[in-house]
Design a protein around this motif. Structure first.
Motif, PDB file in Angstrom:
ATOM      1  N   TYR A 180       0.914  -1.141  -0.034  1.00  0.00           N
ATOM      2  CA  TYR A 180      -0.288   0.026  -0.100  1.00  0.00           C
ATOM      3  C   TYR A 180       0.713   1.158  -0.022  1.00  0.00           C
ATOM      4  N   CYS A 181       0.382   2.139  -0.557  1.00  0.00           N
ATOM      5  CA  CYS A 181       1.128   3.512  -0.514  1.00  0.00           C
ATOM      6  C   CYS A 181       0.083   4.603  -1.141  1.00  0.00           C
ATOM      7  N   MET A 182       0.501   5.772  -0.518  1.00  0.00           N
ATOM      8  CA  MET A 182      -0.284   7.125  -0.953  1.00  0.00           C
ATOM      9  C   MET A 182       0.830   7.927  -1.652  1.00  0.00           C
ATOM     10  N   CYS A 183       0.482   8.429  -2.712  1.00  0.00           N
ATOM     11  CA  CYS A 183       1.480   9.191  -3.511  1.00  0.00           C
ATOM     12  C   CYS A 183       0.575  10.576  -4.005  1.00  0.00           C
ATOM     13  N   GLU A 184       1.705  11.620  -4.364  1.00  0.00           N
ATOM     14  CA  GLU A 184       1.069  12.704  -4.900  1.00  0.00           C
ATOM     15  C   GLU A 184       2.015  12.894  -6.112  1.00  0.00           C
ATOM     16  N   LEU A 185       1.283  13.646  -7.195  1.00  0.00           N
ATOM     17  CA  LEU A 185       2.053  13.970  -8.535  1.00  0.00           C
ATOM     18  C   LEU A 185       2.862  15.216  -8.451  1.00  0.00           C
ATOM     19  N   VAL A 186       4.055  15.034  -9.203  1.00  0.00           N
ATOM     20  CA  VAL A 186       4.920  16.176  -9.066  1.00  0.00           C
ATOM     21  C   VAL A 186       4.748  16.716 -10.581  1.00  0.00           C
ATOM     22  N   LEU A 187       4.446  17.998 -10.534  1.00  0.00           N
ATOM     23  CA  LEU A 187       4.131  18.837 -11.651  1.00  0.00           C
ATOM     24  C   LEU A 187       5.251  19.818 -12.185  1.00  0.00           C
ATOM     25  N   ASP A 188       5.408  19.920 -13.388  1.00  0.00           N
ATOM     26  CA  ASP A 188       6.318  21.087 -13.686  1.00  0.00           C
ATOM     27  C   ASP A 188       5.822  22.363 -13.735  1.00  0.00           C
ATOM     28  N   ASP A 189       6.594  23.324 -14.180  1.00  0.00           N
ATOM     29  CA  ASP A 189       6.146  24.661 -14.388  1.00  0.00           C
ATOM     30  C   ASP A 189       4.844  25.033 -15.111  1.00  0.00           C
TER      31      ASP A 189
END
Length: 513
Positions: free
Chosen positions: A36-45
């Protein structure tokens, strides 16, 4: 960290309730036997997703992925060569909402995963519940290769192999048969094989076959096969009776061969049969949970017994899990069929069941959610499952059944109780209705037993007879430890020929305070 409110009393109460809820959910994901894991997106500029960061993982995350200390790191930091499709898939879910279940291989990680992903708030975050299914996938490949090897062998050896059902209808002919007779697969199967190969003495052959089949004895007859060019070849036709686990006559498997080569061919066929059986068992065990979940005050044990002559995997399964409110969940189920499709559907259904169980309050609502999940993803059109939630403190058991045999509650003293309330239709039928729940109190010392139908079903016998037999067995051995009780149930319910279907059994005892 979430900032606490120092204002009014209701805000403090809400914050405390939220912390307790998060704590319970974290405990659940720590206990389940999947990653199991919770993640968040990494966005560019420009606001485009370029990576994703791990915010939280459970203990099995590392074992399932091989990634150490992942929390706080991004996927590409940990696996620089990670395939782009992982980010694309997760970004679509996290930004678009909803959920998705899929199976995918990652050459960069050297593993294959069965993944359930769902979007969570705030936007751009998502949760994964997943399993490393590399071994299962390899077992599936091995089984398919074994099946292909069997057909290749049957098509290449100097033997004409044939298989019939109990009525004499041919269900398989090897390639050499078609080459010799000039038939085709379209015309060779069915009853036409006898007409095409024995036009001059069909009546004699039919009479010999029916006589042998009536007594289930080997079928042997010297006769001639005719080619399209009119030439004949005298051979010995040998048919070995095929029987089910209970001795039922299923038909013949045989060969047309010069008598000097028959023994060697039969030995090769036997070795392939044994190898397919071994691979089927290996795959079935890989699909079931590696361990059971238990709680203080409860003893839990599960057992699996394979069908005696199974050459294919089945869809019987069990699962134990911890709910967010501290109750224990236990389920047993069965996906219709005995083949790789049923096995894969069982694995998918079990994974979805675990992911959805975390947030369930009632067994009936969990079954409704799993049913919708199975229909939405076209996993199966017929499956049964019985599910119970047990409070180890109060002993209250809530349960619901979707077309599955009822669980049985065995008190420390007195008659056993069959939990036959809250029954509803199987999963996959697309019925627009909600299921119900029933409750019962499980006193200290009592045992809850769930099982698949293969335990109580016997060909030619009413299931009520099997249920009565199980009633007597659990009553006689109720004081045994749950591990030994489960083994005793499997042993005493088995016929002398073994089980004709796979069997799973789950036992839970509430300990005395």
């Amino acid at each position: 960290m979430r900032e606490e409110s120092h204002g009014s009393q209701p805000d403090s109460v809400d914050a405390e309730a939220l912390r307790e809820s998060e704590s319970r959910l974290r405990a659940v994901f720590t206990a389940i036997d999947q990653g199991y894991c919770m993640c968040e997106l990494v966005l560019d500029d420009d606001g485009e997703p370029v990576d994703y960061r791990f915010l939280e993982t459970n203990p099995l995350f590392e074992a399932a992925t091989g990634l150490v200390d992942a929390t706080g790191h991004t996927a590409l930091e940990l696996v620089p060569d990670l395939e782009p499709h992982w980010l694309e898939t997760y970004a679509n879910v996290a930004l678009g909402g909803g959920s998705l279940r899929f199976e995918q291989e990652s050459p960069a990680m050297g593993r294959r995963f069965d993944v359930f992903v769902t979007a969570v708030e705030p936007r751009g975050r998502f949760v994964l519940v997943f399993s490393d299914v590399t071994q299962r996938h390899e077992a599936e490949i091995s089984l398919r290769e074994s099946e292909a090897q069997f057909r290749s062998m049957a098509d290449s050896v100097p033997v004409m192999i044939w298989v019939t059902d109990s009525e004499g209808t041919c269900t398989y002919l090897s390639k050499r048969w078609y080459d010799f007779t000039g038939q085709t697969p379209e015309t060779g199967l069915g009853l036409g094989w006898l007409e095409a190969t024995h036009p001059d003495d069909r009546e004699r052959v039919e009479e010999s076959f029916l006589s042998a089949a009536a007594d289930h004895r080997p079928f042997e007859l010297d006769y001639r096969l005719r080619r399209d060019d009119g030439s004949y070849r005298w051979t010995l036709d040998a048919g070995t009776p095929r029987t089910g686990a209970d001795g039922e006559f299923l038909g013949y498997v045989g060969s047309v061969i010069d008598i000097t080569g028959r023994k060697e061919a039969e030995e090769r066929l036997r070795r392939l049969h044994d190898e397919e059986h071994r691979l089927a068992l290996r795959l079935q065990r890989a699909l079931l949970p590696a361990r059971v979940v238990s709680l203080p005050g409860l003893d839990v044990a599960t057992h699996y017994a394979a069908a005696e002559n199974a050459l294919e995997v089945g869809g019987d399964w069990y699962e134990t899990f911890t709910l967010a409110d501290g109750r224990l969940g236990v389920a047993v189920g069965d996906v219709v069929g005995h083949n790789l499709d049923a096995a894969v559907a069982m694995g998918q259904l079990r994974s979805g069941f675990l992911a959805l169980a975390t947030f369930a309050q009632h067994p009936s609502r969990l079954l409704d959610a799993v049913d919708a999940f199975a229909v939405r993803h076209a996993i199966t059109d017929f499956a049964t499952v019985c599910c119970a939630f047990l409070d180890p403190v109060s002993g209250v058991v809530s349960y619901s059944s979707a077309g599955h045999p009822p669980m049985v509650l065995v008190p420390e003293h007195g008659p056993v109780v069959w939990l036959d309330g809250a029954r509803s239709a199987p999963l996959g039928l697309e019925l627009d209705r909600h299921r119900g729940d029933a409750t019962v109190v499980m006193e200290p010392g009592s045992v809850l037993v769930g099982f698949s139908d293969g335990l109580v079903e016997r060909r030619g016998e009413s299931i009520d007879v099997g249920l009565a037999r199980l009633d007597a067995v659990v009553a006689a051995h109720r004081h045994l430890p749950v591990g030994e009780l489960g083994r005793r149930i499997v042993l005493e319910m088995m016929t002398t020929a073994g089980y004709e279907d796979d069997v799973v059994v789950a036992c839970v005892r509430r300990l005395a305070g």
